[in-house]
Every structure is written in C-alpha cells, then in structure tokens.
Design a protein around this motif. Structure first.
Motif, PDB file in Angstrom:
ATOM      1  N   LYS A   5     -18.160   6.763   3.166  1.00  0.00           N
ATOM      2  CA  LYS A   5     -17.011   6.316   3.196  1.00  0.00           C
ATOM      3  C   LYS A   5     -17.060   5.192   2.246  1.00  0.00           C
ATOM      4  O   LYS A   5     -15.905   4.929   1.482  1.00  0.00           O
ATOM      5  CB  LYS A   5     -16.780   5.684   4.851  1.00  0.00           C
ATOM      6  N   ARG A   7     -18.771   4.813  -0.491  1.00  0.00           N
ATOM      7  CA  ARG A   7     -18.780   5.465  -1.742  1.00  0.00           C
ATOM      8  C   ARG A   7     -17.546   5.990  -2.153  1.00  0.00           C
ATOM      9  O   ARG A   7     -17.033   5.603  -3.345  1.00  0.00           O
ATOM     10  CB  ARG A   7     -19.614   6.727  -1.896  1.00  0.00           C
ATOM     11  N   GLN A   8     -16.743   6.572  -1.408  1.00  0.00           N
ATOM     12  CA  GLN A   8     -15.367   6.848  -1.573  1.00  0.00           C
ATOM     13  C   GLN A   8     -14.394   5.713  -1.912  1.00  0.00           C
ATOM     14  O   GLN A   8     -13.385   5.909  -2.860  1.00  0.00           O
ATOM     15  CB  GLN A   8     -14.699   7.837  -0.538  1.00  0.00           C
ATOM     16  N   MET A   9     -14.529   4.705  -0.992  1.00  0.00           N
ATOM     17  CA  MET A   9     -13.819   3.547  -1.528  1.00  0.00           C
ATOM     18  C   MET A   9     -14.208   2.838  -2.918  1.00  0.00           C
ATOM     19  O   MET A   9     -13.242   2.291  -3.634  1.00  0.00           O
ATOM     20  CB  MET A   9     -13.954   2.536  -0.443  1.00  0.00           C
ATOM     21  N   LEU A  11     -15.368   4.554  -5.345  1.00  0.00           N
ATOM     22  CA  LEU A  11     -14.710   5.492  -6.584  1.00  0.00           C
ATOM     23  C   LEU A  11     -13.144   5.237  -6.557  1.00  0.00           C
ATOM     24  O   LEU A  11     -12.618   5.235  -7.702  1.00  0.00           O
ATOM     25  CB  LEU A  11     -15.107   6.819  -6.163  1.00  0.00           C
ATOM     26  N   GLN A  12     -12.582   5.042  -5.612  1.00  0.00           N
ATOM     27  CA  GLN A  12     -11.064   4.831  -5.378  1.00  0.00           C
ATOM     28  C   GLN A  12     -10.571   3.493  -6.005  1.00  0.00           C
ATOM     29  O   GLN A  12      -9.656   3.294  -6.757  1.00  0.00           O
ATOM     30  CB  GLN A  12     -10.571   4.565  -4.023  1.00  0.00           C
ATOM     31  N   TYR A  13     -11.374   2.319  -5.656  1.00  0.00           N
ATOM     32  CA  TYR A  13     -11.659   1.042  -6.418  1.00  0.00           C
ATOM     33  C   TYR A  13     -11.342   1.293  -7.889  1.00  0.00           C
ATOM     34  O   TYR A  13     -10.706   0.782  -8.791  1.00  0.00           O
ATOM     35  CB  TYR A  13     -12.292   0.008  -5.943  1.00  0.00           C
ATOM     36  N   SER A  15     -11.225   3.918  -9.694  1.00  0.00           N
ATOM     37  CA  SER A  15     -10.191   4.717 -10.337  1.00  0.00           C
ATOM     38  C   SER A  15      -8.897   3.880 -10.430  1.00  0.00           C
ATOM     39  O   SER A  15      -8.122   4.188 -11.411  1.00  0.00           O
ATOM     40  CB  SER A  15      -9.886   5.996  -9.196  1.00  0.00           C
ATOM     41  N   ASN A  16      -8.546   3.236  -9.482  1.00  0.00           N
ATOM     42  CA  ASN A  16      -7.422   2.225  -9.621  1.00  0.00           C
ATOM     43  C   ASN A  16      -7.616   1.188 -10.801  1.00  0.00           C
ATOM     44  O   ASN A  16      -6.607   0.655 -11.190  1.00  0.00           O
ATOM     45  CB  ASN A  16      -7.088   1.513  -8.325  1.00  0.00           C
ATOM     46  N   TYR A  30     -12.695  -6.313  -2.139  1.00  0.00           N
ATOM     47  CA  TYR A  30     -11.895  -5.123  -1.653  1.00  0.00           C
ATOM     48  C   TYR A  30     -12.736  -4.326  -0.385  1.00  0.00           C
ATOM     49  O   TYR A  30     -11.977  -4.315   0.525  1.00  0.00           O
ATOM     50  CB  TYR A  30     -11.876  -4.143  -2.883  1.00  0.00           C
ATOM     51  N   GLU A  70     -15.533   4.337 -13.283  1.00  0.00           N
ATOM     52  CA  GLU A  70     -15.535   5.682 -12.831  1.00  0.00           C
ATOM     53  C   GLU A  70     -15.816   6.737 -13.832  1.00  0.00           C
ATOM     54  O   GLU A  70     -15.413   6.650 -15.063  1.00  0.00           O
ATOM     55  CB  GLU A  70     -14.413   6.174 -12.002  1.00  0.00           C
TER      56      GLU A  70
END
Length: 71
Positions: A5, A7-9, A11-13, A15-16, A30, A70
């Motif tokens: 979870k 790791r996904q956060m 990557l999302q950060y 990406s944004n 964050y 990313e």
C-alpha cells in the motif's frame, strides 16, 4: 499499513508530482498519517528512505539529486 500500500501511495505521489518530481520530506508529509504510529519521526523517515531505495533497485522509480521520479 502494509508495504505494498505504501509503495502504491509513493507511486501515486510521484505520478502527481510530474516533471518536478518529489522530495523525501514532501513524501513523508503525504504519508506520515499512514506510517506506523509506534515509531519515532526519525524511524519513519528512515523507513521511507529504505522503501525509496528498494523501489529504485526494483527499477520502479529513479532519483536526480534530491528529487525522486516515477519511471
């Protein structure tokens, strides 16, 4: 919180963050509410740094100076 979870956060950060990338301290702000509450701030920062290094080795993210991006 499990590492997948986090790791996904991360990557999302990133990406944004786009072309600007993200600094570890900003990512910490964050993520700090989902990091283990039983650890000190220093331990949380170290574990985030370890996670970023692992993700870099796995070729998911890369760094340029102090900014993370990313792939």
């Amino acid at each position: 919180m499990d590492k997948e979870k986090l790791r996904q956060m991360v990557l999302q950060y990133l990406s944004n963050a786009g072309d600007e990338g993200g600094k570890r301290d900003s990512m910490y702000e964050y993520l700090k509410d989902v990091l283990p509450q039983n650890k000190t701030e220093e331990q949380k920062l170290r574990s985030l740094g370890d996670l970023l290094k692992t993700m870099k080795k796995e070729d998911l993210i890369w760094t340029d100076g102090r900014n993370w991006f990313e792939k």
